[in-house]
Design an enzyme around this catalytic site. Sequence first.
Site, PDB file in Angstrom:
ATOM      1  N   GLU A 189     -18.245   0.266  13.576  1.00 14.21           N
ATOM      2  CA  GLU A 189     -18.374   1.693  13.912  1.00 14.21           C
ATOM      3  C   GLU A 189     -19.666   2.287  13.349  1.00 14.21           C
ATOM      4  O   GLU A 189     -20.262   3.176  13.930  1.00 14.21           O
ATOM      5  CB  GLU A 189     -17.155   2.407  13.335  1.00 14.21           C
ATOM      6  CG  GLU A 189     -17.121   3.887  13.474  1.00 14.21           C
ATOM      7  CD  GLU A 189     -15.904   4.426  12.717  1.00 14.21           C
ATOM      8  OE1 GLU A 189     -14.804   3.865  12.875  1.00 14.21           O
ATOM      9  OE2 GLU A 189     -16.083   5.392  11.960  1.00 14.21           O
ATOM     10  N   HIS A 233       0.522  -0.914  17.169  1.00 14.87           N
ATOM     11  CA  HIS A 233       0.692   0.478  17.592  1.00 14.87           C
ATOM     12  C   HIS A 233       1.902   0.674  18.470  1.00 14.87           C
ATOM     13  O   HIS A 233       2.290   1.791  18.753  1.00 14.87           O
ATOM     14  CB  HIS A 233      -0.560   0.961  18.332  1.00 14.87           C
ATOM     15  CG  HIS A 233      -1.677   1.211  17.390  1.00 14.87           C
ATOM     16  ND1 HIS A 233      -2.686   0.312  17.193  1.00 14.87           N
ATOM     17  CD2 HIS A 233      -1.907   2.229  16.544  1.00 14.87           C
ATOM     18  CE1 HIS A 233      -3.503   0.781  16.281  1.00 14.87           C
ATOM     19  NE2 HIS A 233      -3.058   1.941  15.865  1.00 14.87           N
ATOM     20  N   CYS A 281     -10.687  -4.004  12.856  1.00 13.93           N
ATOM     21  CA  CYS A 281      -9.890  -3.712  14.048  1.00 13.93           C
ATOM     22  C   CYS A 281     -10.675  -2.763  14.963  1.00 13.93           C
ATOM     23  O   CYS A 281     -11.682  -2.218  14.560  1.00 13.93           O
ATOM     24  CB  CYS A 281      -8.548  -3.111  13.652  1.00 13.93           C
ATOM     25  SG  CYS A 281      -8.617  -1.932  12.316  1.00 13.93           S
ATOM     26  N   GLU A 308       0.801  -1.241   0.000  1.00 11.75           N
ATOM     27  CA  GLU A 308       0.000   0.000   0.000  1.00 11.75           C
ATOM     28  C   GLU A 308       0.830   1.285   0.000  1.00 11.75           C
ATOM     29  O   GLU A 308       0.341   2.342   0.429  1.00 11.75           O
ATOM     30  CB  GLU A 308      -0.982   0.016   1.195  1.00 11.75           C
ATOM     31  CG  GLU A 308      -1.917  -1.177   1.216  1.00 11.75           C
ATOM     32  CD  GLU A 308      -2.907  -1.164   2.382  1.00 11.75           C
ATOM     33  OE1 GLU A 308      -3.249  -0.075   2.877  1.00 11.75           O
ATOM     34  OE2 GLU A 308      -3.348  -2.253   2.775  1.00 11.75           O
ATOM     35  N   GLU A 353      -8.130  -7.587  15.002  1.00 13.66           N
ATOM     36  CA  GLU A 353      -7.243  -7.085  16.044  1.00 13.66           C
ATOM     37  C   GLU A 353      -7.657  -7.761  17.355  1.00 13.66           C
ATOM     38  O   GLU A 353      -8.759  -7.554  17.842  1.00 13.66           O
ATOM     39  CB  GLU A 353      -7.420  -5.565  16.155  1.00 13.66           C
ATOM     40  CG  GLU A 353      -6.540  -4.916  17.156  1.00 13.66           C
ATOM     41  CD  GLU A 353      -7.280  -3.999  18.101  1.00 13.66           C
ATOM     42  OE1 GLU A 353      -8.309  -3.428  17.722  1.00 13.66           O
ATOM     43  OE2 GLU A 353      -6.837  -3.891  19.243  1.00 13.66           O
ATOM     44  N   TRP A 394     -15.828   6.509   6.815  1.00 15.86           N
ATOM     45  CA  TRP A 394     -14.662   7.362   6.986  1.00 15.86           C
ATOM     46  C   TRP A 394     -14.599   8.492   5.963  1.00 15.86           C
ATOM     47  O   TRP A 394     -13.554   9.121   5.773  1.00 15.86           O
ATOM     48  CB  TRP A 394     -13.384   6.512   6.979  1.00 15.86           C
ATOM     49  CG  TRP A 394     -13.305   5.622   8.197  1.00 15.86           C
ATOM     50  CD1 TRP A 394     -14.140   5.647   9.282  1.00 15.86           C
ATOM     51  CD2 TRP A 394     -12.351   4.593   8.457  1.00 15.86           C
ATOM     52  NE1 TRP A 394     -13.760   4.704  10.199  1.00 15.86           N
ATOM     53  CE2 TRP A 394     -12.662   4.031   9.721  1.00 15.86           C
ATOM     54  CE3 TRP A 394     -11.256   4.074   7.752  1.00 15.86           C
ATOM     55  CZ2 TRP A 394     -11.926   2.993  10.280  1.00 15.86           C
ATOM     56  CZ3 TRP A 394     -10.524   3.043   8.329  1.00 15.86           C
ATOM     57  CH2 TRP A 394     -10.861   2.510   9.581  1.00 15.86           C
TER      58      TRP A 394
HETATM   59  C1  LIG Z   1      -6.805   2.115  10.115  1.00 15.20           C
HETATM   60  N1  LIG Z   1      -7.143   3.429  10.510  1.00 15.20           N
HETATM   61  C2  LIG Z   1      -7.665   4.358   9.642  1.00 15.20           C
HETATM   62  C3  LIG Z   1      -8.814   5.070  10.021  1.00 15.20           C
HETATM   63  N2  LIG Z   1      -9.359   5.976   9.196  1.00 15.20           N
HETATM   64  C4  LIG Z   1      -8.804   6.191   7.990  1.00 15.20           C
HETATM   65  N3  LIG Z   1      -9.354   7.098   7.168  1.00 15.20           N
HETATM   66  N4  LIG Z   1      -7.682   5.543   7.589  1.00 15.20           N
HETATM   67  C5  LIG Z   1      -7.099   4.610   8.378  1.00 15.20           C
HETATM   68  O1  LIG Z   1      -6.082   4.028   7.986  1.00 15.20           O
HETATM   69  N5  LIG Z   1      -9.370   4.853  11.220  1.00 15.20           N
HETATM   70  C6  LIG Z   1      -8.879   3.829  12.115  1.00 15.20           C
HETATM   71  C7  LIG Z   1      -7.422   3.634  11.936  1.00 15.20           C
HETATM   72  C8  LIG Z   1      -6.666   4.834  12.413  1.00 15.20           C
HETATM   73  N6  LIG Z   1      -5.322   4.673  12.139  1.00 15.20           N
HETATM   74  C9  LIG Z   1      -4.536   5.588  11.526  1.00 15.20           C
HETATM   75  C10 LIG Z   1      -3.199   5.235  11.380  1.00 15.20           C
HETATM   76  C11 LIG Z   1      -2.332   6.109  10.786  1.00 15.20           C
HETATM   77  C12 LIG Z   1      -2.777   7.337  10.337  1.00 15.20           C
HETATM   78  C13 LIG Z   1      -1.778   8.240   9.732  1.00 15.20           C
HETATM   79  O2  LIG Z   1      -0.631   7.880   9.699  1.00 15.20           O
HETATM   80  N7  LIG Z   1      -2.160   9.410   9.268  1.00 15.20           N
HETATM   81  C14 LIG Z   1      -1.172  10.289   8.684  1.00 15.20           C
HETATM   82  C15 LIG Z   1      -1.736  10.977   7.471  1.00 15.20           C
HETATM   83  C16 LIG Z   1      -1.942  10.003   6.367  1.00 15.20           C
HETATM   84  C17 LIG Z   1      -2.044  10.728   5.038  1.00 15.20           C
HETATM   85  O3  LIG Z   1      -3.123  11.046   4.625  1.00 15.20           O
HETATM   86  N8  LIG Z   1      -0.945  10.989   4.431  1.00 15.20           N
HETATM   87  C18 LIG Z   1      -0.848  11.724   3.177  1.00 15.20           C
HETATM   88  C19 LIG Z   1      -0.378  13.130   3.433  1.00 15.20           C
HETATM   89  C20 LIG Z   1       0.806  13.089   4.293  1.00 15.20           C
HETATM   90  C21 LIG Z   1       1.258  14.429   4.764  1.00 15.20           C
HETATM   91  O4  LIG Z   1       0.997  14.787   5.875  1.00 15.20           O
HETATM   92  N9  LIG Z   1       1.996  15.116   3.929  1.00 15.20           N
HETATM   93  C22 LIG Z   1       2.651  16.305   4.338  1.00 15.20           C
HETATM   94  C23 LIG Z   1       4.109  16.236   3.902  1.00 15.20           C
HETATM   95  C24 LIG Z   1       4.791  15.090   4.565  1.00 15.20           C
HETATM   96  C25 LIG Z   1       6.204  14.880   4.070  1.00 15.20           C
HETATM   97  O5  LIG Z   1       6.667  15.525   3.146  1.00 15.20           O
HETATM   98  O6  LIG Z   1       6.859  14.035   4.662  1.00 15.20           O
HETATM   99  C26 LIG Z   1       1.985  17.482   3.667  1.00 15.20           C
HETATM  100  O7  LIG Z   1       1.206  17.255   2.736  1.00 15.20           O
HETATM  101  O8  LIG Z   1       2.218  18.579   4.139  1.00 15.20           O
HETATM  102  C27 LIG Z   1       0.130  11.002   2.253  1.00 15.20           C
HETATM  103  O9  LIG Z   1       0.736  10.016   2.653  1.00 15.20           O
HETATM  104  O10 LIG Z   1       0.222  11.421   1.106  1.00 15.20           O
HETATM  105  C28 LIG Z   1      -0.718  11.305   9.695  1.00 15.20           C
HETATM  106  O11 LIG Z   1       0.374  11.847   9.445  1.00 15.20           O
HETATM  107  O12 LIG Z   1      -1.398  11.564  10.699  1.00 15.20           O
HETATM  108  C29 LIG Z   1      -4.100   7.690  10.476  1.00 15.20           C
HETATM  109  C30 LIG Z   1      -4.993   6.807  11.074  1.00 15.20           C
HETATM  110  N1  HCS Z   2      -5.205  -2.714   4.740  1.00 15.86           N
HETATM  111  C1  HCS Z   2      -5.175  -1.680   5.740  1.00 15.86           C
HETATM  112  C2  HCS Z   2      -6.153  -1.968   6.830  1.00 15.86           C
HETATM  113  C3  HCS Z   2      -6.105  -1.037   7.974  1.00 15.86           C
HETATM  114  S1  HCS Z   2      -7.461  -1.171   9.018  1.00 15.86           S
HETATM  115  C4  HCS Z   2      -3.784  -1.556   6.311  1.00 15.86           C
HETATM  116  O1  HCS Z   2      -3.103  -2.562   6.326  1.00 15.86           O
HETATM  117  O2  HCS Z   2      -3.383  -0.475   6.729  1.00 15.86           O
HETATM  118 ZN    ZN Z   3      -6.948  -2.503  10.814  1.00 14.76          ZN
END
Ligand SMILES: CN1c2c(nc(N)[nH]c2=O)NC[C@@H]1CNc1ccc(C(=O)N[C@@H](CCC(=O)N[C@@H](CCC(=O)N[C@@H](CCC(=O)O)C(=O)O)C(=O)O)C(=O)O)cc1
Ligand code: HCS
Ligand code: ZN
Length: 782
Positions: free
Chosen positions: A612, A701, A650, A491, A672, A568
Amino acid sequence: MARIHNLGFPRIGAQRELKFALENYWAGDSSLTDLQATGRSLRAAHWQRQAGLDLVPVGDFAWYDQVLTMSATLGVLPERAGHTPGTAIDLDTLFRVARGRAQNSCCGTNAASEMTKWFDTNYHYLVPEFTENQAFHLSYHQLIEETREAIAQGHNAKPVLIGPLTYLWLGKCARPDADKLLLLDDLIPVYRQLLQALRDAGAEWVQMDEPILSLDLPLPWQQAFESTYHRLQIRGLQQLVANYFGELGNNLSVALQLPVAGLHLDAVRGGVEIGRIVDRLSPHKILSLGIVDGRNIWVTDLEAALTVLRPVAERLGDQLWLAPSCSLLHVPVDLTLETALPEDVQPWLAFAQQKLEELVTLKAALAEPHSPAVTEKLKINRAALAARRTSARINQVDVQARVQRLSSHNAFRPTKFAERNKLQQAKFRLPLLPTTTIGSFPQTTEIRKARRLHKQGKLSGREYAQLMRAEIQHAIAVQEKLDLDVLVHGEAERNDMVEYFGEQLTGFAFTQWGWVQSYGSRCVKPPIIVGDVARKQPITLEWARYAQSLTRKPVKGMLTGPNTILCWSFVRDDQPRSRTAQQLALAIRDEVQDLEAAGIGIIQIDEPALREGLPLRKKDWTEYLAWATHAFRVCCAEVADTTQIHTHMCYAEFNDIMDSLIALDADVITLETSRSQMALLDAFEQFTYPNQIGPGVYDIHSPNLPTVEWIAELMHRAAEKIPPQQLWINPDCGLKTRTWPETEAALKVMVRAAKKLRNEFQEQAPKQQATDADAAIGLEPA
Ligand SMILES: CN1c2c(nc(N)[nH]c2=O)NC[C@@H]1CNc1ccc(C(=O)N[C@@H](CCC(=O)N[C@@H](CCC(=O)N[C@@H](CCC(=O)O)C(=O)O)C(=O)O)C(=O)O)cc1
Ligand SMILES: N[C@@H](CCS)C(=O)O
Ligand SMILES: [Zn+2]
C-alpha cells in the site's frame, strides 16, 4: 471570487452512527426503515456541516462502498448474489455482494466480491466483476434520489461519480486477459443516461472522479479519455473531472484537453504542476485546486497556501475553485469532539470539519485579505505552526543519533535462508505443510467491553490483564485441541494492530473519535505520529511469555512491522517518511530481541501495508522499496539463525514487487490468496521464491465454512507452483472479525485438509525426493 467545494465527506458519522446502524440491521435487530432513516439523518447532518461551501458533494454517502454503489448503478453485480441483469437492485442484494451469504440461509451460499485497496489508502473497495458479455443498465437510483434530497434541503448539490475510465480500471474481467476498454462503448450510454437524470434532478455540476490520472497509464487508456468525455457531454450539465492522490505527470496533456468545464488537481501532492496547468488551461475552464490535504490531519499552512493561490486567483478570478486535495473519507470527522489530546497538540490538527473551515478562511483571505477576521485566523494559524516547529515533543536526540548510526549498514541476516531453514527445521521439527493462523482470534463483545471499562477506569489494570490472560488461555486451548502446529496468543489485548503499538511508543498521540472507515462498517482509529519514535518498554513480551508457558508447541510472537505502522498512522510531515520508518524499525527491533531472549523462537512481523505504501508512480518505487525493505530487515537482522521470522501480507498484488519480497528475507511469508484462488502465487513461481510461503486457504471475511475438498484443491494449485516442502497452511488473514464457533469450525476443516494433504504429498513424492524433503523439513530419513 474563488468558490469553495468539497470532494466528499466521511459518511460513517462522527460517532460511527452508520457503522452501528448497519451492524444492527445485518444482525436483524433493526429494520430497513430504521437503517434508511439513519442514512437520511447522517446525510442531512453532513450537508449541514458543509453549508458554508459553495457546492456540496452528493454520492459520497454509500451503504457499504462507493465503488459498489457505482457497480449497482450501472447494473454490474454478480448473479450469484441474486441479481438478475437488467432488473432494479435493492439494498439487500448490495449487501450480499459485499458480505457474501452464509450457508444456513434459505438460498445457499455465495462468495463475497473481492475487496482491495483504494489506491494507496487504507480504504478497501469492492472490485467490480465484469462478465464475458457484460451489459450495463441503469439499475440503482441512489445517487439520483440523494441529489433530489440535497436540493430539497436547499443545498447546491454536486453529484460525485466515479468516472467511466477509473471505474473500468478498477474492475476485473472473468477472462483476465480481456481488454476492459472494449466495454466502453456499452458503458458510455448508461453514464449518459445517469448524467441526464442528474441534470433533470436539478444538478448543475457533476464531479467525475478519475484518480487513475495519477497512475502510469498505458497509451490506449490515455487515448480513451478524450473521446469518452466528448461522448459524455450533456447539455445543461457541467462536468468537473477530478484527479487526486498524485501528480498528473504524463497524463497532464490528456487532462487539459478534456472537453469538460473544469479540472480538479491534487495541489498537495501535485503542487509542482500548478504553474504549467494555469498556463495551458483553456479560457473559461474552471480550475479546482485541492490545496488542503485530504490525506493527513495537520493544519494547513495558510500563508504558504495563499502564496500559491494569490497569483492563480489573479489569473483565473472566478474560475478558481478551492477544495481539499481528495475526498475527506480518509480523515476523521471533527476535532472538536476530542477532549483528551495533549493541549499543545490539538491546535496543530485539522479533521474534515476543520479542513472545510480552512477553505472558508482561504476564500475570505483571497477576497478580503485585510479583513480583521482573516487577520485573526491567519495569526492563530501562524502561532500553531510555530509552536509545532519548536515543540520539545518532536525531538529526541538519542533516537535521532540511533537512526544516524543505522543508516550505513544494509541489515541482511548473515546466514543464507537455505542454511537457516535446516537449523530451524531441526529445532522445531514441524511436519510437511505446517498449520498456523495469522495472529488474531475473535475480538468478542466481552473483550471490547473489558477494554472499554478499563479505559473508563471501571476495571483495574490487574483485572483487565486477568481477563486477557483468560482469553489467551482459551485461545491456546482451542488451538491445541485443533492440533495446529504453530500457535498464536490471539491478540485479545489489542484494540488494533497499529493503534496498540502506537500506544506503547513515544512520539504518538491518540484520538477518541478519530475513526476512519476501512471497509464496510469496519473502522480504524489511526494514531498520530507527532515526534520521534522509540519504545518505552517491552510491548508484547509478557503476553507472549504467558502464552508460551501454556503449551509445548511453539507460539509465534506477533508484531506489527514498521512500514505498516507508518502507513496506517497519520504521519508527521516535517521529516521524510523513510526516517520515521527507521525509528519505528528500531523500536520493533528492540521488541524482537526481547522476545527472542525470552525463548520465543518464531516471531511474525506483519507488513500488510508494505504494498500500500508503494508510490503510485513507478519512477518513485526504487527509492521507496529500498528504505521500506531495509526497515523490515532492521527489525530482524540480528536474531539467531534458529529464530524463525514470519511476515504476513494481505489485500495486495505482488507481481511487481517480488524482488522486494525476496529482499525481506523472511523465513516464512503468509499471504491472502484464497479469493484469487492462488493466482497470486504465479509471481512467486515465476520468481522462484526461495523461502517458505503460507498461501491463505480460506477467506476470513466470509462466515462461509470452507470444505476439506476446497482447501485441498487450492493447495494442489499452490503445489503446482511452489514445492510442497516450502508450503504452510493458514487462513488468509487474522480472525478478529469472526465468531469463535465460525473460527473453530473453519480451522478444524483446515487442519483436516492439511493432514490429508500431508499423506498425499508424502506418498506421491518419489523416494529420493521424499528423503530430500524430509531432510529439509527436519524429519529423520526413513
Ligand atoms: C488488517 N486490517 C487493518 C487495517 N488497518 C488497521 N489499522 N488495522 C487493521 O487490522 N487495514 C486493513 C485491514 C482492515 N481490516 C479491519 C478489520 C477489522 C476492523 C475492526 O474490527 N475495527 C473495529 C474497531 C477496532 C478497534 O479499534 N476497537 C477498539 C475500540 C472498540 C470500540 O468501538 N469500542 C466501543 C465500545 C464497544 C463495546 O463496548 O463493545 C467504544 O469505545 O465506544 C477496541 O477494541 O478497544 C470496528 O469496530 O470497526 C478494522 C479493520
Ligand atoms: N496479525 C494480524 C494481521 C492482520 S493483517 C491479525 O491477525 O489480525
Ligand atoms: Zn492480514
